[in-house]
Design an enzyme around this catalytic site. Sequence first.
Site, short mmCIF file in Angstrom:
data_model
loop_
_atom_site.label_atom_id
_atom_site.label_comp_id
_atom_site.label_asym_id
_atom_site.label_seq_id
_atom_site.Cartn_x
_atom_site.Cartn_y
_atom_site.Cartn_z
N CYS A 34 13.93 -7.09 0.47
CA CYS A 34 13.32 -5.81 0.82
C CYS A 34 12.19 -6.05 1.83
CB CYS A 34 12.76 -5.13 -0.44
SG CYS A 34 11.81 -3.62 -0.09
N CYS A 74 -5.91 2.52 13.08
CA CYS A 74 -4.86 1.98 12.20
C CYS A 74 -4.08 0.88 12.91
CB CYS A 74 -3.93 3.09 11.71
SG CYS A 74 -3.13 3.99 13.04
N TYR A 127 -8.43 14.63 15.74
CA TYR A 127 -7.23 14.18 14.99
C TYR A 127 -7.52 14.39 13.50
CZ TYR A 127 -6.85 11.73 19.48
OH TYR A 127 -6.85 11.41 20.82
N CYS A 166 9.25 0.46 -7.56
CA CYS A 166 8.52 -0.12 -6.43
C CYS A 166 7.11 -0.38 -6.94
CB CYS A 166 8.53 0.84 -5.25
SG CYS A 166 7.46 0.27 -3.92
N CYS A 206 7.52 -9.50 -6.69
CA CYS A 206 8.42 -8.34 -6.70
C CYS A 206 9.85 -8.85 -6.54
CB CYS A 206 8.05 -7.41 -5.55
SG CYS A 206 9.30 -6.14 -5.26
C1 LIG Z 1 -4.03 9.10 11.52
S1 LIG Z 1 -3.82 10.81 11.27
C2 LIG Z 1 -5.44 11.22 10.71
C3 LIG Z 1 -5.58 12.56 10.01
C4 LIG Z 1 -6.89 12.79 9.24
N1 LIG Z 1 -8.05 12.35 9.97
C5 LIG Z 1 -6.83 12.13 7.87
O1 LIG Z 1 -7.49 11.10 7.67
O2 LIG Z 1 -6.13 12.64 6.99
C6 LIG Z 1 -3.76 11.38 12.92
C7 LIG Z 1 -3.61 12.90 13.07
O3 LIG Z 1 -3.65 13.19 14.47
C8 LIG Z 1 -2.71 14.21 14.75
N2 LIG Z 1 -2.41 14.05 16.19
C9 LIG Z 1 -1.53 13.22 16.78
N3 LIG Z 1 -1.63 13.31 18.12
C10 LIG Z 1 -2.59 14.25 18.38
C11 LIG Z 1 -3.17 14.76 19.56
N4 LIG Z 1 -2.74 14.35 20.76
N5 LIG Z 1 -4.14 15.67 19.47
C12 LIG Z 1 -4.56 16.11 18.24
N6 LIG Z 1 -4.06 15.64 17.09
C13 LIG Z 1 -3.09 14.71 17.14
C14 LIG Z 1 -1.58 13.97 13.79
O4 LIG Z 1 -0.84 15.16 13.56
C15 LIG Z 1 -2.33 13.49 12.54
O5 LIG Z 1 -2.64 14.58 11.71
#
Ligand SMILES: C[S@@+](CC[C@H](N)C(=O)[O-])C[C@H]1O[C@@H](n2cnc3c(N)ncnc32)[C@H](O)[C@@H]1O
Length: 400
Positions: free
Chosen positions: A79, A358, A269, A154, A72
Amino acid sequence: MDDPELADITIRSIAVGGDGVGPDADGRIVFVAGALTGERVTGRIHSSQKRHAHADLVEVLHASPDRVVPDCRFARAGCGGCGWAHVELTAQRRAKVAMVVEAVERLGGVTIRVDSGPDLPRRGFRTTVRMPVVSGRAGFHEHRSDAVVPVDECLVAHPLIDDLLAGPRAFPGVDELVIRVGARTGDRMVVADPGAGELDLPSDVLVVGADELAKDRRAWIHERVAGVDFRISARSFFQARPDGAEALVDAVRDAVGGERPDGPLVDLYAGVGLFSATVGAGGPVVAVESSRSAVADARSNLANRSATDAKVVGVPVERWRPSPAVAVVADPPRAGLGRGGVAKVGATGATRLALVSCDAGSLGRDVGLLAADGWVPEWSRLVDMFPDTPHVEVVTSFTR
Ligand SMILES: C[S@@+](CC[C@H](N)C(=O)[O-])C[C@H]1O[C@@H](n2cnc3c(N)ncnc32)[C@H](O)[C@@H]1O
């Protein structure tokens, strides 16, 4: 060395986060971004504690055979968008697997099998980018710097995004852009901060100002994953590539037993409902999510899944009152589940858990906490969502 800030470092391994790590001539452990295992480098120390320090890479004295010239031109110009553009692809995947194995052993006290997962394409995949804008030109930050390298293409961005950068296109009056597209639907959205003003963009693009979102304007695109259409609002999280989202769905399904769990599935989440609407389809689901916009999207996305008896609970996991489940999916932000999240998972009475992590460090810590709570880790699978970066995404299967 004459300059006291310069150090000669032998890199022994890759630390959580992707820095090369090894001792300097005095035996102090130094983390060097961009340095690879087996290399000898000169680093300039930029922060130092008693027993370890962090350095910028100044010179490679002995290069790893895995080091390549980035293909790239913007990476070659500084970058910082892709921190591992200089690492050969199979070596990147080897290093990510080693990073996860090491973190789970050191922080979780458990040895686990880590598979390297599917080989997702390295180019043209990213469906969301966040870009600083300077003097009307969009770009990416240099590594550890406020300086911006302007780009008019990109290589990792989806062509629907690249098309909006070409020219180069001018974004007058804008400080930051978020561009989101649906690779499978063709939808495109640009969120401009502080406002959209008079941006000149193709007529199919939904253009929204951050100022309008702050006043509750709703704006969304759609993306299709595993045969399901998802509504994704400007402020809702969604995985940055649909093929990667599909690979995560496959891994989560395998982790909870390979089939639709025979009973309630809890999706912690849950975002806009990715796992609830796929792995959880055809049975009872409780999705827990704290973001207002993602909760609204999840309700809309799950309402269309007529066979799914779904409830979306719009509270932080910390405030959720656990309900009984046979299986749990948990996909927390970078900090991981922690003690509180592990207690909520346990209180469901589930016997299967798919943990989506992650960050290798928080995965290691969560494995330790879950093991202490009676969960047995079975395997981990790396889903290499972000080639050319040290970023990892890992699904781990547990039983109890
Ligand atoms: C890594 S993302 C995963 C979302 C989903 N599982 C996906 O794969 O699309 C984490 C998610 O957790 C939410 N989040 C962050 N802190 C939280 C909490 N304390 N309780 C509930 N949700 C939360 C965020 O808004 C986000 O949507």
